[in-house]
Scaffold this motif. Sequence first.
Motif, PDB file in Angstrom:
ATOM      1  N   TRP A   1       1.374   9.749  -3.812  1.00  0.00           N
ATOM      2  CA  TRP A   1       2.530   9.231  -4.547  1.00  0.00           C
ATOM      3  C   TRP A   1       2.139   8.240  -5.634  1.00  0.00           C
ATOM      4  O   TRP A   1       3.021   7.663  -6.275  1.00  0.00           O
ATOM      5  N   TRP A   2       0.843   8.030  -5.869  1.00  0.00           N
ATOM      6  CA  TRP A   2       0.403   7.133  -6.936  1.00  0.00           C
ATOM      7  C   TRP A   2       0.838   7.689  -8.287  1.00  0.00           C
ATOM      8  O   TRP A   2       0.911   8.898  -8.494  1.00  0.00           O
ATOM      9  N   GLY A   3       1.080   6.790  -9.232  1.00  0.00           N
ATOM     10  CA  GLY A   3       1.367   7.204 -10.602  1.00  0.00           C
ATOM     11  C   GLY A   3       2.763   7.761 -10.832  1.00  0.00           C
ATOM     12  O   GLY A   3       3.033   8.324 -11.884  1.00  0.00           O
TER      13      GLY A   3
ATOM     14  N   CYS B   1       0.855  -1.186   0.000  1.00  0.00           N
ATOM     15  CA  CYS B   1       0.000   0.000   0.000  1.00  0.00           C
ATOM     16  C   CYS B   1       0.891   1.236   0.000  1.00  0.00           C
ATOM     17  O   CYS B   1       2.044   1.189   0.426  1.00  0.00           O
TER      18      CYS B   1
ATOM     19  N   VAL C   1       0.190  -1.943 -11.641  1.00  0.00           N
ATOM     20  CA  VAL C   1       1.472  -2.021 -10.928  1.00  0.00           C
ATOM     21  C   VAL C   1       2.060  -3.419 -11.106  1.00  0.00           C
ATOM     22  O   VAL C   1       3.248  -3.576 -11.409  1.00  0.00           O
TER      23      VAL C   1
ATOM     24  N   MET D   1       5.780   2.368  -6.724  1.00  0.00           N
ATOM     25  CA  MET D   1       5.362   1.024  -6.338  1.00  0.00           C
ATOM     26  C   MET D   1       5.829  -0.041  -7.326  1.00  0.00           C
ATOM     27  O   MET D   1       6.289  -1.104  -6.890  1.00  0.00           O
TER      28      MET D   1
ATOM     29  N   LYS E   1      -5.846  -0.127 -11.063  1.00  0.00           N
ATOM     30  CA  LYS E   1      -4.519   0.506 -11.075  1.00  0.00           C
ATOM     31  C   LYS E   1      -3.503  -0.336 -10.311  1.00  0.00           C
ATOM     32  O   LYS E   1      -2.324  -0.352 -10.645  1.00  0.00           O
ATOM     33  N   SER E   2      -3.945  -1.052  -9.284  1.00  0.00           N
ATOM     34  CA  SER E   2      -3.045  -1.942  -8.565  1.00  0.00           C
ATOM     35  C   SER E   2      -2.613  -3.087  -9.483  1.00  0.00           C
ATOM     36  O   SER E   2      -1.459  -3.522  -9.441  1.00  0.00           O
TER      37      SER E   2
ATOM     38  N   ASN F   1     -10.116  -1.999  -8.239  1.00  0.00           N
ATOM     39  CA  ASN F   1      -8.857  -1.255  -8.154  1.00  0.00           C
ATOM     40  C   ASN F   1      -7.896  -1.696  -9.262  1.00  0.00           C
ATOM     41  O   ASN F   1      -6.826  -2.237  -8.998  1.00  0.00           O
TER      42      ASN F   1
ATOM     43  N   GLN G   1      -1.855   7.957  -1.405  1.00  0.00           N
ATOM     44  CA  GLN G   1      -2.395   8.365  -2.701  1.00  0.00           C
ATOM     45  C   GLN G   1      -1.599   9.499  -3.352  1.00  0.00           C
ATOM     46  O   GLN G   1      -1.509   9.565  -4.574  1.00  0.00           O
TER      47      GLN G   1
END
Length: 114
Positions: free
Chosen positions: A37-39, A32, A77, A43, A73-74, A71, A35
């Motif tokens: 730092w997403w994109g 986890c 990753v 990760m 987007k996970s 989800n 948010q």
Amino acid sequence: WVIELRETGEVVGNISVVEVMEKIEAGEIGYCMGQAWWGKGIMPEALTAVIDYLLKEVGLNRVAACHAVENPKSGRVMDKAGMKLDGVLRQAGKNNQGICDEVWHSIIKSDITK
């Protein structure tokens, strides 16, 4: 493991082995991240490093992870880290929204030695 920004040392997330199945030389990873730092590619980089460690140093043959179907987007990753889609397990998990379908991805040692 804690995930921190290289530049500042600020903690932005975590990644861990949540289950080891010694009999089949496999492990399951969970992660986890905040948010904000997403994109940013953080990760996928962390997941790739942990996969490499588990397959090359620890000696596991298979590493898997899952995400709620809501989800995707996970899952992206996991794709970026070289994992392949295994399939969907209906109503197999629970998250903060209740019981959910899980999308499973995995990578095996021979995937990275080709």
